[in-house]
Design a protein around this motif. Structure first.
Motif, PDB file in Angstrom:
ATOM      1  N   LYS A  54     -23.768 -40.989 -27.514  1.00  0.00           N
ATOM      2  CA  LYS A  54     -23.366 -42.377 -27.797  1.00  0.00           C
ATOM      3  C   LYS A  54     -24.267 -42.960 -28.884  1.00  0.00           C
ATOM      4  CE  LYS A  54     -20.858 -45.998 -26.276  1.00  0.00           C
ATOM      5  NZ  LYS A  54     -19.389 -45.988 -26.113  1.00  0.00           N
ATOM      6  N   SER A  55     -25.534 -42.664 -28.801  1.00  0.00           N
ATOM      7  CA  SER A  55     -26.479 -43.200 -29.792  1.00  0.00           C
ATOM      8  C   SER A  55     -26.245 -42.599 -31.176  1.00  0.00           C
ATOM      9  CB  SER A  55     -27.922 -42.921 -29.356  1.00  0.00           C
ATOM     10  OG  SER A  55     -28.243 -41.535 -29.492  1.00  0.00           O
ATOM     11  N   GLN A  56     -25.610 -41.440 -31.211  1.00  0.00           N
ATOM     12  CA  GLN A  56     -25.366 -40.764 -32.496  1.00  0.00           C
ATOM     13  C   GLN A  56     -24.067 -41.215 -33.153  1.00  0.00           C
ATOM     14  OE1 GLN A  56     -27.721 -38.499 -33.965  1.00  0.00           O
ATOM     15  NE2 GLN A  56     -28.795 -39.672 -32.400  1.00  0.00           N
ATOM     16  N   ASP A  57     -23.287 -42.025 -32.453  1.00  0.00           N
ATOM     17  CA  ASP A  57     -22.043 -42.586 -33.007  1.00  0.00           C
ATOM     18  C   ASP A  57     -21.126 -41.487 -33.536  1.00  0.00           C
ATOM     19  OD1 ASP A  57     -20.265 -44.633 -33.664  1.00  0.00           O
ATOM     20  OD2 ASP A  57     -21.100 -44.889 -35.670  1.00  0.00           O
ATOM     21  N   VAL A  58     -20.835 -40.518 -32.692  1.00  0.00           N
ATOM     22  CA  VAL A  58     -20.009 -39.387 -33.111  1.00  0.00           C
ATOM     23  C   VAL A  58     -18.530 -39.780 -33.138  1.00  0.00           C
ATOM     24  CG1 VAL A  58     -21.641 -37.659 -32.301  1.00  0.00           C
ATOM     25  CG2 VAL A  58     -19.891 -38.514 -30.729  1.00  0.00           C
ATOM     26  N   GLU A  59     -17.775 -39.134 -34.042  1.00  0.00           N
ATOM     27  CA  GLU A  59     -16.339 -39.400 -34.166  1.00  0.00           C
ATOM     28  C   GLU A  59     -15.532 -38.665 -33.103  1.00  0.00           C
ATOM     29  OE1 GLU A  59     -14.795 -41.451 -36.354  1.00  0.00           O
ATOM     30  OE2 GLU A  59     -16.719 -42.059 -37.190  1.00  0.00           O
ATOM     31  N   ILE A  60     -15.879 -37.416 -32.861  1.00  0.00           N
ATOM     32  CA  ILE A  60     -15.244 -36.611 -31.819  1.00  0.00           C
ATOM     33  C   ILE A  60     -16.327 -35.779 -31.153  1.00  0.00           C
ATOM     34  CG2 ILE A  60     -12.969 -36.466 -32.917  1.00  0.00           C
ATOM     35  CD1 ILE A  60     -13.696 -33.620 -33.797  1.00  0.00           C
ATOM     36  N   VAL A  61     -15.988 -35.178 -30.013  1.00  0.00           N
ATOM     37  CA  VAL A  61     -16.924 -34.329 -29.288  1.00  0.00           C
ATOM     38  C   VAL A  61     -16.274 -32.974 -29.031  1.00  0.00           C
ATOM     39  CG1 VAL A  61     -18.082 -33.975 -27.067  1.00  0.00           C
ATOM     40  CG2 VAL A  61     -18.193 -36.200 -28.178  1.00  0.00           C
ATOM     41  N   PHE A  62     -17.014 -31.920 -29.366  1.00  0.00           N
ATOM     42  CA  PHE A  62     -16.611 -30.565 -29.012  1.00  0.00           C
ATOM     43  C   PHE A  62     -17.316 -30.176 -27.719  1.00  0.00           C
ATOM     44  CE2 PHE A  62     -16.008 -30.559 -33.651  1.00  0.00           C
ATOM     45  CZ  PHE A  62     -14.684 -30.124 -33.710  1.00  0.00           C
ATOM     46  N   LEU A  63     -16.531 -29.897 -26.707  1.00  0.00           N
ATOM     47  CA  LEU A  63     -17.043 -29.505 -25.399  1.00  0.00           C
ATOM     48  C   LEU A  63     -16.901 -27.991 -25.285  1.00  0.00           C
ATOM     49  CD1 LEU A  63     -15.776 -31.037 -22.000  1.00  0.00           C
ATOM     50  CD2 LEU A  63     -16.585 -28.737 -22.267  1.00  0.00           C
ATOM     51  N   TYR A  64     -18.017 -27.281 -25.306  1.00  0.00           N
ATOM     52  CA  TYR A  64     -17.995 -25.819 -25.211  1.00  0.00           C
ATOM     53  C   TYR A  64     -18.087 -25.404 -23.754  1.00  0.00           C
ATOM     54  CZ  TYR A  64     -19.857 -21.053 -25.307  1.00  0.00           C
ATOM     55  OH  TYR A  64     -20.086 -19.714 -25.075  1.00  0.00           O
ATOM     56  N   VAL A  65     -17.037 -24.785 -23.261  1.00  0.00           N
ATOM     57  CA  VAL A  65     -17.039 -24.266 -21.893  1.00  0.00           C
ATOM     58  C   VAL A  65     -17.732 -22.910 -21.948  1.00  0.00           C
ATOM     59  CG1 VAL A  65     -15.641 -23.665 -19.888  1.00  0.00           C
ATOM     60  CG2 VAL A  65     -14.847 -25.437 -21.465  1.00  0.00           C
ATOM     61  N   SER A  66     -19.011 -22.876 -21.570  1.00  0.00           N
ATOM     62  CA  SER A  66     -19.777 -21.640 -21.709  1.00  0.00           C
ATOM     63  C   SER A  66     -19.563 -20.695 -20.532  1.00  0.00           C
ATOM     64  CB  SER A  66     -21.267 -21.954 -21.866  1.00  0.00           C
ATOM     65  OG  SER A  66     -21.821 -22.382 -20.637  1.00  0.00           O
ATOM     66  N   THR A  67     -19.285 -21.271 -19.371  1.00  0.00           N
ATOM     67  CA  THR A  67     -19.017 -20.524 -18.152  1.00  0.00           C
ATOM     68  C   THR A  67     -18.351 -21.497 -17.183  1.00  0.00           C
ATOM     69  OG1 THR A  67     -20.001 -19.124 -16.412  1.00  0.00           O
ATOM     70  CG2 THR A  67     -21.296 -21.019 -17.144  1.00  0.00           C
ATOM     71  N   TYR A  68     -18.161 -21.080 -15.949  1.00  0.00           N
ATOM     72  CA  TYR A  68     -17.596 -22.052 -15.010  1.00  0.00           C
ATOM     73  C   TYR A  68     -18.557 -23.230 -14.864  1.00  0.00           C
ATOM     74  CZ  TYR A  68     -16.069 -24.604 -11.025  1.00  0.00           C
ATOM     75  OH  TYR A  68     -15.676 -25.640 -10.223  1.00  0.00           O
ATOM     76  N   ALA A  69     -17.991 -24.437 -14.831  1.00  0.00           N
ATOM     77  CA  ALA A  69     -18.779 -25.654 -14.638  1.00  0.00           C
ATOM     78  C   ALA A  69     -17.952 -26.643 -13.845  1.00  0.00           C
ATOM     79  CB  ALA A  69     -19.177 -26.251 -15.979  1.00  0.00           C
ATOM     80  N   LEU A  70     -18.619 -27.474 -13.091  1.00  0.00           N
ATOM     81  CA  LEU A  70     -17.930 -28.476 -12.279  1.00  0.00           C
ATOM     82  C   LEU A  70     -17.396 -29.607 -13.157  1.00  0.00           C
ATOM     83  CD1 LEU A  70     -20.549 -28.643  -9.407  1.00  0.00           C
ATOM     84  CD2 LEU A  70     -18.267 -27.631  -9.252  1.00  0.00           C
ATOM     85  N   SER A  71     -16.214 -30.072 -12.839  1.00  0.00           N
ATOM     86  CA  SER A  71     -15.626 -31.172 -13.607  1.00  0.00           C
ATOM     87  C   SER A  71     -16.419 -32.462 -13.456  1.00  0.00           C
ATOM     88  CB  SER A  71     -14.169 -31.386 -13.196  1.00  0.00           C
ATOM     89  OG  SER A  71     -14.039 -31.419 -11.796  1.00  0.00           O
ATOM     90  N   SER A  72     -17.192 -32.581 -12.379  1.00  0.00           N
ATOM     91  CA  SER A  72     -18.037 -33.771 -12.209  1.00  0.00           C
ATOM     92  C   SER A  72     -19.137 -33.812 -13.256  1.00  0.00           C
ATOM     93  CB  SER A  72     -18.658 -33.786 -10.805  1.00  0.00           C
ATOM     94  OG  SER A  72     -19.489 -32.644 -10.620  1.00  0.00           O
ATOM     95  N   THR A  73     -19.376 -32.673 -13.918  1.00  0.00           N
ATOM     96  CA  THR A  73     -20.344 -32.629 -15.004  1.00  0.00           C
ATOM     97  C   THR A  73     -19.771 -33.225 -16.288  1.00  0.00           C
ATOM     98  OG1 THR A  73     -21.289 -30.612 -14.076  1.00  0.00           O
ATOM     99  CG2 THR A  73     -21.785 -31.061 -16.372  1.00  0.00           C
ATOM    100  N   VAL A  74     -18.454 -33.127 -16.433  1.00  0.00           N
ATOM    101  CA  VAL A  74     -17.796 -33.522 -17.672  1.00  0.00           C
ATOM    102  C   VAL A  74     -17.317 -34.972 -17.649  1.00  0.00           C
ATOM    103  CG1 VAL A  74     -15.895 -32.990 -19.233  1.00  0.00           C
ATOM    104  CG2 VAL A  74     -17.066 -31.144 -18.024  1.00  0.00           C
ATOM    105  N   LEU A  75     -16.756 -35.391 -16.534  1.00  0.00           N
ATOM    106  CA  LEU A  75     -16.115 -36.701 -16.463  1.00  0.00           C
ATOM    107  C   LEU A  75     -17.022 -37.848 -16.889  1.00  0.00           C
ATOM    108  CD1 LEU A  75     -13.592 -38.342 -15.787  1.00  0.00           C
ATOM    109  CD2 LEU A  75     -14.362 -38.409 -13.407  1.00  0.00           C
ATOM    110  N   PRO A  76     -18.276 -37.931 -16.417  1.00  0.00           N
ATOM    111  CA  PRO A  76     -19.112 -39.074 -16.825  1.00  0.00           C
ATOM    112  C   PRO A  76     -19.298 -39.171 -18.341  1.00  0.00           C
ATOM    113  CG  PRO A  76     -20.139 -37.865 -15.012  1.00  0.00           C
ATOM    114  CD  PRO A  76     -18.993 -37.026 -15.497  1.00  0.00           C
ATOM    115  N   MET A  77     -19.324 -38.034 -19.011  1.00  0.00           N
ATOM    116  CA  MET A  77     -19.515 -38.048 -20.462  1.00  0.00           C
ATOM    117  C   MET A  77     -18.285 -38.601 -21.167  1.00  0.00           C
ATOM    118  SD  MET A  77     -21.682 -34.603 -21.229  1.00  0.00           S
ATOM    119  CE  MET A  77     -22.112 -35.224 -22.845  1.00  0.00           C
ATOM    120  N   ALA A  78     -17.126 -38.138 -20.751  1.00  0.00           N
ATOM    121  CA  ALA A  78     -15.896 -38.624 -21.378  1.00  0.00           C
ATOM    122  C   ALA A  78     -15.700 -40.111 -21.124  1.00  0.00           C
ATOM    123  CB  ALA A  78     -14.706 -37.835 -20.852  1.00  0.00           C
ATOM    124  N   GLN A  79     -16.031 -40.550 -19.932  1.00  0.00           N
ATOM    125  CA  GLN A  79     -15.874 -41.970 -19.598  1.00  0.00           C
ATOM    126  C   GLN A  79     -16.783 -42.845 -20.442  1.00  0.00           C
ATOM    127  OE1 GLN A  79     -16.635 -41.468 -15.370  1.00  0.00           O
ATOM    128  NE2 GLN A  79     -14.524 -42.062 -14.873  1.00  0.00           N
TER     129      GLN A  79
END
Length: 470
Positions: free
Chosen positions: A63-88
């Motif tokens: 957020k502080s970097q004022d990015v235009e878009i975000v690339f989310l790299y799925v490196s392995t299995y990860a819980l969706s609860s890890t991702v949702l707060p960031m997108a929100q």
């Protein structure tokens, strides 16, 4: 430079269980970061996010970097609860990178390992697809915009798509920071051209600067003879100046061109829409009947200028220019049913940098539908693949209307206008019907190359509809 965000996701439970897994996944993420950086954007890398606490920290950083878009790299299995707060928190488009390390696991070598613990760790290094439906499910239910790129780390098709996303992000930022000049007024009665300038600013972020003809006249009155001669040299470099062009007309156009350059510089304009009539014989009519050459030079320098005060088409031309495709001002001229082509062109400014051969500067005894006479541009768009773009302002909002086709050789109308022959995969009749049904204005921007996929990504970033005719 435009900033894009990047972060990887994993599950912290794995790191103590499988030796070397985390370091391998981080190395893959570093490859991704370096490759994206090579696309001319700055990458803000939030690292590996493997639990909800780190997710909130990473979100604060991006957020502080004022990015235009975000690339989310799925490196392995990860819980969706890890991702949702960031997108929100970030509220920018997410592009989910489902990139395996290799296109195919060596199954025989894998199964010969004999150590099921080690084998499980290697599998987890390659199980990017496992989290993809989970993330999509949560994003769908949360109303979060996203898209996928699926492939493997050396998959050039996937990287072409990722590069297109970075280009779309760069164009979105450029349009958002653009200042569009509005000089004069609409062509009276051309209802399709009228636009809601507030809506244009709301959708694209563009600032619209309302300009006065008297300001342009002020600059023109101060133009020196040396500046006029320098501009005439520029005309001769950029155009084939027809011998029948009168010296007085060339000087008149050159003087206006210098004034236009000053107006653009002083108002920090990145594009412009213009039209004016005025009483016969007045100073403003003298100016507006001598703008075509200067506006063509500006357009060729990626400061697109649209006639008839078509703000929407100035936006379309700017989008094409920022994608490096040109973006020439066009309208429908006629249909050739025998050759199955549609002819498009326009009087007024053109994009001389995407011309087929040299651009001609020619005299016109009369500007059809407009007052006066003066110099005009005769050119065709470079033969080969082209993309048509219209910014459509409909009853339900703004959308981007696109068609891909070919600029083809053949006879054109040598009437001192731009005009070219275009062939479409769906045929001239169907193209004409399907394009018109979307309700665009009668103008469009034409650029070289097939870039519909990139424009579609831009529409996704902007959050507006996209329609592709062919």
């Amino acid at each position: 430079m435009v900033k894009v965000g990047l972060f990887g996701i994993g599950l912290d439970t794995y790191w103590a269980q499988f030796d070397g897994l985390l370091s391998n996944l981080k190395a893959y993420q570093e490859q991704i970061k370096n490759r994206i950086s090579g696309f001319g954007v700055e990458v803000a890398d939030a690292g590996m996010v493997d639990n909800p606490i780190k997710a909130r920290e990473a979100a604060d950083y991006l957020k502080s970097q004022d990015v235009e878009i975000v690339f989310l790299y799925v490196s392995t299995y990860a819980l969706s609860s890890t991702v949702l707060p960031m997108a929100q928190k970030l509220k920018v488009p997410f592009v989910i990178l489902n990139l395996q390390p290799v296109p195919q696991l060596d199954y025989a070598a894998f199964n010969r390992l004999g150590d099921r613990g080690k084998m499980t760790g290697i599998w987890l290094e390659h199980c990017q697809a496992c989290s993809v439906p989970e993330i999509a499910s949560v994003f769908n239910r949360s109303g979060i915009k996203y898209d996928f790129v699926t492939g493997y780390l050396q998959d050039e098709q996937a990287w072409t798509e990722i590069e297109a996303w970075t280009e779309a992000a760069r164009v979105a930022a450029a349009i958002s920071n653009n200042r569009l000049g509005f000089l004069g007024h609409y062509y009276c009665g051309m209802l399709d051209v009228y636009t809601d300038m507030t809506k244009q600013s709301a959708v694209f972020g563009t600032h619209i600067e309302l300009l006065e003809m008297c300001e342009l006249k002020k600059y023109r009155d101060k133009v020196t003879e040396a500046e006029v001669q320098s501009k005439i040299q520029e005309f001769n470099t950029a155009f084939d100046v027809a011998p029948e062009c009168e010296t007085a007309e060339i000087e008149r156009a050159a003087r206006t061109s210098v004034a236009l350059d000053i107006l653009v510089k002083n108002r920090n304009l990145g594009s412009m829409a213009y039209y004016y009539e005025g009483e016969s014989g007045n100073d403003y009519e003298n100016i507006v009947t001598s703008v075509i050459a200067g506006n063509t030079l500006l357009t060729g320098k990626n400061i697109p200028v649209a006639g008839e005060c078509e703000v929407k088409n100035a936006q379309a031309m700017k989008i094409m220019a920022e994608f490096g495709a040109g973006g020439s001002f066009s309208e429908f001229y006629l249909m050739d049913f025998k050759d199955d082509v549609v002819m498009l062109g326009h009087d007024g400014p053109a994009h001389f940098a995407i011309a087929e051969g040299r651009v001609r500067l020619v005299p016109l005894p009369i500007y059809h539908g407009k007052p006066g006479k003066g110099l005009s541009i005769q050119m065709s768009v470079k033969h080969g693949p082209v993309t048509l773009l219209s910014v459509v302002e409909g009853k339900d909002g703004v959308l981007l209307l696109v068609a891909e086709g070919e600029s083809v050789a053949g006879p054109v109308l040598e009437i001192g206008n731009t005009n070219s022959r275009y062939r479409f995969s769906v045929g001239a009749k169907q193209f004409m019907n399907e394009w018109s049904k979307q309700g665009p204005a009668h103008h469009c921007a034409i650029g070289i190359g097939h870039i519909a996929q990139k424009i579609e990504k831009l529409s996704s970033i902007l959050g507006i509809d996209f329609v592709r005719v062919c």
